[in-house]
Design an enzyme around this catalytic site. Structure first.
Site, PDB file in Angstrom:
ATOM      1  N   TYR A 146       0.813  -1.221   0.000  1.00 36.44           N
ATOM      2  CA  TYR A 146       0.000   0.000   0.000  1.00 36.44           C
ATOM      3  C   TYR A 146       0.842   1.264   0.000  1.00 36.44           C
ATOM      4  O   TYR A 146       0.393   2.311  -0.443  1.00 36.44           O
ATOM      5  CB  TYR A 146      -0.909   0.022   1.235  1.00 36.44           C
ATOM      6  N   LYS A 195       3.689 -15.402   3.100  1.00 38.76           N
ATOM      7  CA  LYS A 195       3.905 -16.172   1.866  1.00 38.76           C
ATOM      8  C   LYS A 195       5.403 -16.441   1.790  1.00 38.76           C
ATOM      9  O   LYS A 195       6.101 -16.079   0.835  1.00 38.76           O
ATOM     10  CB  LYS A 195       3.387 -15.362   0.663  1.00 38.76           C
ATOM     11  N   ASP A 227      -2.366 -18.503   1.335  1.00 34.96           N
ATOM     12  CA  ASP A 227      -3.365 -19.232   0.536  1.00 34.96           C
ATOM     13  C   ASP A 227      -4.023 -20.320   1.367  1.00 34.96           C
ATOM     14  O   ASP A 227      -5.242 -20.533   1.304  1.00 34.96           O
ATOM     15  CB  ASP A 227      -2.750 -19.788  -0.767  1.00 34.96           C
ATOM     16  N   ASP A 251      -6.002  -7.175   4.378  1.00 29.04           N
ATOM     17  CA  ASP A 251      -7.153  -6.586   3.689  1.00 29.04           C
ATOM     18  C   ASP A 251      -8.054  -7.697   3.153  1.00 29.04           C
ATOM     19  O   ASP A 251      -9.265  -7.708   3.361  1.00 29.04           O
ATOM     20  CB  ASP A 251      -6.665  -5.686   2.547  1.00 29.04           C
ATOM     21  N   ASP A 255     -11.854  -9.351   4.864  1.00 25.73           N
ATOM     22  CA  ASP A 255     -13.151  -9.406   4.168  1.00 25.73           C
ATOM     23  C   ASP A 255     -13.697 -10.833   4.204  1.00 25.73           C
ATOM     24  O   ASP A 255     -14.887 -11.052   4.421  1.00 25.73           O
ATOM     25  CB  ASP A 255     -13.014  -8.964   2.699  1.00 25.73           C
TER      26      ASP A 255
HETATM   27  C1  IPM Z   1     -10.210  -1.550   4.055  1.00 29.39           C
HETATM   28  C2  IPM Z   1     -10.491  -1.007   2.691  1.00 29.39           C
HETATM   29  C3  IPM Z   1      -9.363  -0.083   2.311  1.00 29.39           C
HETATM   30  C4  IPM Z   1      -8.090  -0.896   2.320  1.00 29.39           C
HETATM   31  C5  IPM Z   1      -9.557   0.635   0.965  1.00 29.39           C
HETATM   32  C6  IPM Z   1     -10.850   1.412   0.948  1.00 29.39           C
HETATM   33  C7  IPM Z   1      -8.394   1.497   0.607  1.00 29.39           C
HETATM   34  O1  IPM Z   1     -10.674  -2.040   1.786  1.00 29.39           O
HETATM   35  O2  IPM Z   1     -10.130  -0.753   5.016  1.00 29.39           O
HETATM   36  O3  IPM Z   1     -10.060  -2.773   4.183  1.00 29.39           O
HETATM   37  O4  IPM Z   1      -7.797  -1.604   1.345  1.00 29.39           O
HETATM   38  O5  IPM Z   1      -7.371  -0.850   3.311  1.00 29.39           O
HETATM   39 MG    MG Z   2     -10.665  -3.971   2.648  1.00 26.74          MG
END
Ligand code: IPM
Ligand code: MG
Length: 361
Positions: A146, A195, A227, A251, A255
């Protein structure tokens, strides 16, 4: 106690859910005798529309002067919103990355919990979900891909894009320490995800994590390739306590972990630096498709406010009261549309905020 809080309502459903979190916090203040001073700042698309940039230096200063930041969500529909026609550094997400870096918020805590009351919403087979799970992803937030050098160039008529994944041992050590510290207060297990079979940055991650582990003989450390971790999260999530990982892996895995709970609208997060200061936000995004309809689930933001009370203000009783109110309201059968199931009472975003506020104290 006086609580000086900067709020970032942001975009999409952000303003609606932050309003409900404030409603609950105001009730906490009333019941427990605190004074809250809120200062709103613009970030993301809301800031682009007014200032032409996703975050101004003045807004960062305001946030720096607060005790904590409470955020809704930022960003819009990436295919239709005009914000995504701007240069990358002027888009909504650039504001979020800028504030994380400017406030040195290197430790991102994302708990993923399977609520008993919402077990039916869990997409996993019952034989897996019946074990329950309560894990926390400790994601490094200010390094890695990032924030590495990036560029897009054309060489001999061929376009080429470069992103760089860099970590130094200090960045790894400080997040590993946070991971082990929090594991000590939980089930005393750290799964460090990397990884290392391919990446140098992961091999350093693994080495430094093992060095840090020596100071925590009471905490078990295991290593897992990213993975495999993605598979294990759906195969046997109960095996995890703290998942410690770098920015990009965190990240993606966070999710996945939140989806596995079946109730992403319930999941809070905290981004912390080395002091008590933190930025608190729901784990979900800005959901532009349902913005302004008063149907969003404000619970993740309200639970983020509870994390704020606990981590930035050491107000454990107040945080407990907010979390208990959430459990109570769910037990009474109130649901926003995203977690609605048969036999429950569907309520709006603002009704959910009021129900929770009423149950505090
Ligand atoms: C998160 C989001 C952010 C990230 C985006 C919006 C830049 O997906 O906070 O997980 O990737 O960190
Ligand atoms: Mg995210």
């Amino acid at each position: 106690m006086k609580l000086n809080i900067t709020c970032i309502p942001g975009d999409g459903i952000g303003p609606e859910i932050v309003a409900e979190a404030k409603k609950v916090l105001d009730h906490v203040a009333l019941q427990f005798g605190h004074e809250i001073v809120y200062t709103d700042i613009l970030m993301g698309g809301a800031s682009i529309d007014v200032h032409g940039v996703p975050l101004t230096d003045e807004a960062i200063e305001t946030a720096k002067n607060a005790d904590a930041v409470l955020m809704g969500s930022i960003g819009g529909d990436t295919t239709t919103s005009p914000w995504y026609k701007l240069a990358p550094e002027l888009r909504p997400e650039a504001g979020l990355l800028k504030i994380r870096k400017a406030l040195n918020l290197f430790a991102n805590l994302r708990p993923a919990v399977l609520y008993d009351e919402l077990a039916a919403a869990c997409p996993l087979k019952e034989e897996i979900s019946k074990a329950g799970f309560d894990l926390l992803i400790m994601r490094e937030l200010t390094g890695g891909l990032y924030f590495g050098e990036r560029k897009t160039v054309t060489e001999n008529g061929v376009r080429k894009a470069v992103d760089t994944l860099t970590y130094n041992e200090e960045e790894i050590r400080r997040i590993a320490i946070k991971g082990f510290d929090i594991a000590r207060k939980r089930k005393k297990k750290v799964t460090s995800v990397d990884k290392a079979n391919v990446l140098d940055s992961s091999r350093l991650w693994r080495a430094v994590t093992e060095e840090v582990a020596k100071d925590y003989p009471d905490v078990t450390l295991e290593h897992m390739l990213v993975d495999n971790c993605a598979m294990q999260l759906v195969k046997d999530p109960a095996q995890f306590d703290v998942i410690l990982t770098e920015n990009m892996f965190g990240d993606i895995l966070s999710d996945e972990a939140s989806m596995v709970t079946g109730s992403i609208g319930m999941l809070a997060s905290a981004s912390l630096n080395d002091t008590k200061f933190g930025l608190y936000e729901p784990s979900h995004g800005s959901a532009p498709d349902i913005a302004g309809k008063n149907i969003a689930n404000p619970i993740a933001t309200i639970l983020s406010a509870a994390m704020m009370l606990r981590y930035s203000f050491d107000l454990d009783r107040e945080a407990d009261a907010v979390e208990a109110a959430v459990k109570q309201v769910l037990k009474e059968g109130y649901r926003t549309i995203d977690i609605m199931s048969e036999g429950c009472t569907q309520v709006s975003c603002s009704e959910m905020g009021s129900l929770l506020a009423e149950r505090i104290g």
